[in-house]
Scaffold this motif. Structure first.
Motif, PDB file in Angstrom:
ATOM      1  N   MET A   1       0.842  -1.183   0.000  1.00 37.06           N
ATOM      2  CA  MET A   1       0.000   0.000   0.000  1.00 37.06           C
ATOM      3  C   MET A   1       0.878   1.233   0.000  1.00 37.06           C
ATOM      4  N   THR A   2       0.357   2.359  -0.517  1.00 37.68           N
ATOM      5  CA  THR A   2       1.132   3.578  -0.603  1.00 37.68           C
ATOM      6  C   THR A   2       0.878   4.448   0.598  1.00 37.68           C
ATOM      7  N   GLY A   3       1.737   5.450   0.798  1.00 38.36           N
ATOM      8  CA  GLY A   3       1.590   6.385   1.902  1.00 38.36           C
ATOM      9  C   GLY A   3       2.322   7.659   1.581  1.00 38.36           C
ATOM     10  N   THR A   4       2.350   8.568   2.520  1.00 38.31           N
ATOM     11  CA  THR A   4       3.053   9.824   2.303  1.00 38.31           C
ATOM     12  C   THR A   4       4.505   9.674   2.722  1.00 38.31           C
ATOM     13  N   VAL A   5       5.380  10.395   2.028  1.00 41.01           N
ATOM     14  CA  VAL A   5       6.790  10.300   2.329  1.00 41.01           C
ATOM     15  C   VAL A   5       7.161  11.284   3.433  1.00 41.01           C
ATOM     16  N   ASN A   6       8.001  10.863   4.352  1.00 41.76           N
ATOM     17  CA  ASN A   6       8.506  11.720   5.413  1.00 41.76           C
ATOM     18  C   ASN A   6       9.860  12.259   4.968  1.00 41.76           C
ATOM     19  N   LEU A   7       9.862  13.504   4.486  1.00 41.60           N
ATOM     20  CA  LEU A   7      11.082  14.082   3.933  1.00 41.60           C
ATOM     21  C   LEU A   7      12.187  14.172   4.974  1.00 41.60           C
ATOM     22  N   TRP A   8      11.827  14.545   6.190  1.00 44.58           N
ATOM     23  CA  TRP A   8      12.818  14.713   7.238  1.00 44.58           C
ATOM     24  C   TRP A   8      13.546  13.395   7.514  1.00 44.58           C
ATOM     25  N   GLN A   9      12.785  12.315   7.693  1.00 45.05           N
ATOM     26  CA  GLN A   9      13.400  11.031   7.976  1.00 45.05           C
ATOM     27  C   GLN A   9      14.188  10.520   6.770  1.00 45.05           C
ATOM     28  N   SER A  10      13.728  10.831   5.570  1.00 43.17           N
ATOM     29  CA  SER A  10      14.499  10.471   4.379  1.00 43.17           C
ATOM     30  C   SER A  10      15.839  11.189   4.372  1.00 43.17           C
ATOM     31  N   TRP A 112      19.267  20.322   1.561  1.00 41.38           N
ATOM     32  CA  TRP A 112      19.007  19.050   0.903  1.00 41.38           C
ATOM     33  C   TRP A 112      17.634  19.035   0.257  1.00 41.38           C
ATOM     34  N   ARG A 113      16.625  19.535   0.966  1.00 44.63           N
ATOM     35  CA  ARG A 113      15.259  19.520   0.442  1.00 44.63           C
ATOM     36  C   ARG A 113      15.143  20.336  -0.835  1.00 44.63           C
ATOM     37  N   SER A 114      15.808  21.495  -0.855  1.00 40.26           N
ATOM     38  CA  SER A 114      15.744  22.338  -2.054  1.00 40.26           C
ATOM     39  C   SER A 114      16.437  21.683  -3.236  1.00 40.26           C
ATOM     40  N   SER A 115      17.425  20.825  -2.946  1.00 41.33           N
ATOM     41  CA  SER A 115      18.150  20.160  -4.028  1.00 41.33           C
ATOM     42  C   SER A 115      17.357  19.017  -4.653  1.00 41.33           C
ATOM     43  N   GLN A 116      16.289  18.582  -3.980  1.00 40.81           N
ATOM     44  CA  GLN A 116      15.524  17.443  -4.478  1.00 40.81           C
ATOM     45  C   GLN A 116      14.537  17.810  -5.568  1.00 40.81           C
ATOM     46  N   VAL A 326      12.545   7.630  -0.161  1.00 42.57           N
ATOM     47  CA  VAL A 326      12.513   8.792  -1.056  1.00 42.57           C
ATOM     48  C   VAL A 326      11.422   8.657  -2.118  1.00 42.57           C
ATOM     49  N   THR A 327      10.494   7.736  -1.917  1.00 38.35           N
ATOM     50  CA  THR A 327       9.373   7.571  -2.837  1.00 38.35           C
ATOM     51  C   THR A 327       8.064   7.719  -2.073  1.00 38.35           C
ATOM     52  N   LEU A 328       6.972   7.663  -2.795  1.00 35.45           N
ATOM     53  CA  LEU A 328       5.651   7.699  -2.171  1.00 35.45           C
ATOM     54  C   LEU A 328       5.105   6.300  -1.904  1.00 35.45           C
ATOM     55  N   VAL A 329       5.869   5.287  -2.264  1.00 39.53           N
ATOM     56  CA  VAL A 329       5.422   3.903  -2.129  1.00 39.53           C
ATOM     57  C   VAL A 329       5.880   3.325  -0.796  1.00 39.53           C
ATOM     58  N   ARG A 330       5.018   2.536  -0.187  1.00 41.96           N
ATOM     59  CA  ARG A 330       5.381   1.773   0.999  1.00 41.96           C
ATOM     60  C   ARG A 330       4.918   0.330   0.813  1.00 41.96           C
ATOM     61  N   PHE A 331       5.840  -0.631   0.908  1.00 44.82           N
ATOM     62  CA  PHE A 331       5.454  -2.033   0.850  1.00 44.82           C
ATOM     63  C   PHE A 331       4.736  -2.404   2.145  1.00 44.82           C
ATOM     64  N   THR A 332       3.842  -3.351   2.057  1.00 45.83           N
ATOM     65  CA  THR A 332       3.171  -3.822   3.260  1.00 45.83           C
ATOM     66  C   THR A 332       4.124  -4.691   4.072  1.00 45.83           C
ATOM     67  N   GLU A 333       3.798  -4.888   5.332  1.00 43.92           N
ATOM     68  CA  GLU A 333       4.614  -5.744   6.191  1.00 43.92           C
ATOM     69  C   GLU A 333       4.666  -7.168   5.635  1.00 43.92           C
ATOM     70  N   GLU A 334       3.545  -7.634   5.104  1.00 41.98           N
ATOM     71  CA  GLU A 334       3.509  -8.973   4.518  1.00 41.98           C
ATOM     72  C   GLU A 334       4.427  -9.062   3.308  1.00 41.98           C
ATOM     73  N   GLU A 335       4.427  -8.022   2.475  1.00 40.86           N
ATOM     74  CA  GLU A 335       5.300  -8.020   1.304  1.00 40.86           C
ATOM     75  C   GLU A 335       6.771  -8.025   1.715  1.00 40.86           C
ATOM     76  N   ILE A 336       7.110  -7.207   2.697  1.00 38.80           N
ATOM     77  CA  ILE A 336       8.505  -7.137   3.148  1.00 38.80           C
ATOM     78  C   ILE A 336       8.970  -8.480   3.677  1.00 38.80           C
ATOM     79  N   SER A 337       8.163  -9.104   4.495  1.00 35.91           N
ATOM     80  CA  SER A 337       8.535 -10.415   5.050  1.00 35.91           C
ATOM     81  C   SER A 337       8.720 -11.443   3.946  1.00 35.91           C
TER      82      SER A 337
END
Length: 366
Positions: A1-10, A112-116, A326-337
């Motif tokens: 499933m997708t989610g929002t990206v956390n720029l700070w943590q990235s 860094w953010r401005s460079s993206q 650095v993307t808007l995509v997040r794999f599910t926990e099941e997919e990662i496992s």
């Protein structure tokens, strides 16, 4: 499933954690301590729920968090001769120190953010979704920003090199030996106590023994030579020679003589060469002529072997999360496992499976 990206943590993962060499445990606490650009969590708040699942084996209490943060400040972020650092790293630990550190991070984050550019634009999801972060799928990773997950191996290799011995990296095809060789060459200036000129030489681009000496001399920057003249020339340069795909020395066109010569060049405290070799099997097995007539193995006898194994679950999980950050995509926990289980932690297989999984998200968006 997708989610929002956390720029700070990235930013923290890609720019700060990587550059300053935080361990997985330190990274988990560091990210929990500074969840966004305006927040500093107390040690108790971090201990009460900020540690990521892959680090659940950490003793989670405020005192442990305090000790970890002391290490992070004093060992990771103190200024060095060749690297900017946090000038208050040696101050006594306090909330004021944490706040000052956050203030030190924020200008770097803004830059860094401005460079993206538009890659993180909330109005246009296409750049951040369509650009698959799981590349390259094959071949050597020579970009330090993309190299991942071999900190322990690098530390052990330099421990051996700094004791004036040579090293052989042994591991199956695609496990990351070439990428590790490249990373070691890139880090010699900072981690090798006695300076040497790093030379990376891939035998896949070498036809025979004569071609090997030609390539070596050209990379070092000396006239083509062999035997005593080569030994004499190399003494003026002091070289760290990283030979990739050394198993090719078993092919027609190579003799035991070249291995005997390399051994002679790499023996002794002031040897002109130190060697880092990459092979798919142990050297005494690879060069089975080494024991003919009771002779000493030319290369196995001077190289300490470091076995390169698949990533463990924590490192594989951190790799996936870092690439997705650095993307808007997040794999599910099941997919990662499932990805970790199917790949067995093998970096190349994991990269390929993640690439395919990410591509399915792109198709769904389209």
């Amino acid at each position: 499933m997708t989610g929002t990206v956390n720029l700070w943590q990235s930013f923290l993962r890609l720019e700060i954690v990587t550059v300053y060499g935080l361990t997985p445990t330190e990274t988990a606490i560091f990210l929990a301590k500074f969840p966004d650009e305006n927040t500093v969590k107390s040690n108790k708040e971090v201990a009460d729920g900020g540690i990521t699942e892959e680090n659940s084996d950490i003793l989670i209490d405020p005192e442990n968090v305090r000790r970890q943060m002391w290490t992070i400040y004093n060992k990771r972020f103190c200024p060095q001769e060749n690297r900017e650092g946090f000038s208050g790293c040696n101050d006594r630990s306090s909330s004021a120190k944490d706040t000052a550190f956050l203030a030190w991070l924020k200008p770097q984050y803004e830059k860094w953010r401005s460079s993206q550019g538009s890659a993180f634009s909330t109005g246009d999801r296409t750049p951040a979704i369509s650009s698959n972060p799981f590349i390259p799928q094959t071949g050597k990773v020579d970009d330090p920003q993309l190299f991942f997950g071999r900190e322990r191996e690098i530390r052990r290799v330099f421990e051996v090199l700094n004791s004036n011995d040579s090293v052989a990296l042994i591991g199956e095809e695609g496990i990351g030996k070439s990428s590790l060789l490249s990373a070691i060459c890139q880090q010699t200036e900072n981690l090798l106590f006695s300076p040497r000129q790093p030379i990376y030489l891939d035998l896949n681009g070498v036809r025979d023994e004569d071609d090997f000496y030609t390539a070596l001399c050209e990379e070092v920057g000396i006239s083509k030579s062999n035997g005593y003249m080569l030994t004499r020339a190399l003494k003026k340069h002091r070289v760290l020679l990283a030979i990739d795909n050394v198993g090719k020395m078993t092919w027609e066109g190579f003799t035991r003589q070249v291995r005997d010569h390399l051994r002679g060049l790499a023996e002794g405290q002031n040897a002109p060469l130190q060697l880092i070799l990459a092979a798919s099997e142990p050297l005494d097995k690879l060069f089975n002529d080494s024991q003919d007539e009771g002779k000493t193995s030319p290369l196995a006898g001077i190289c300490q072997e470091e076995n390169i194994k698949p990533w463990d679950e924590a490192i594989a999980r951190a790799f996936i999360e870092t690439r997705l950050a650095v993307t808007l995509v997040r794999f599910t926990e099941e997919e990662i496992s499932q990805l970790i289980q199917e790949s067995g932690g093998h970096p190349r297989r994991l990269m390929k499976l993640c690439y395919q999984n990410y591509a399915r998200y792109v198709e769904d968006v389209k």
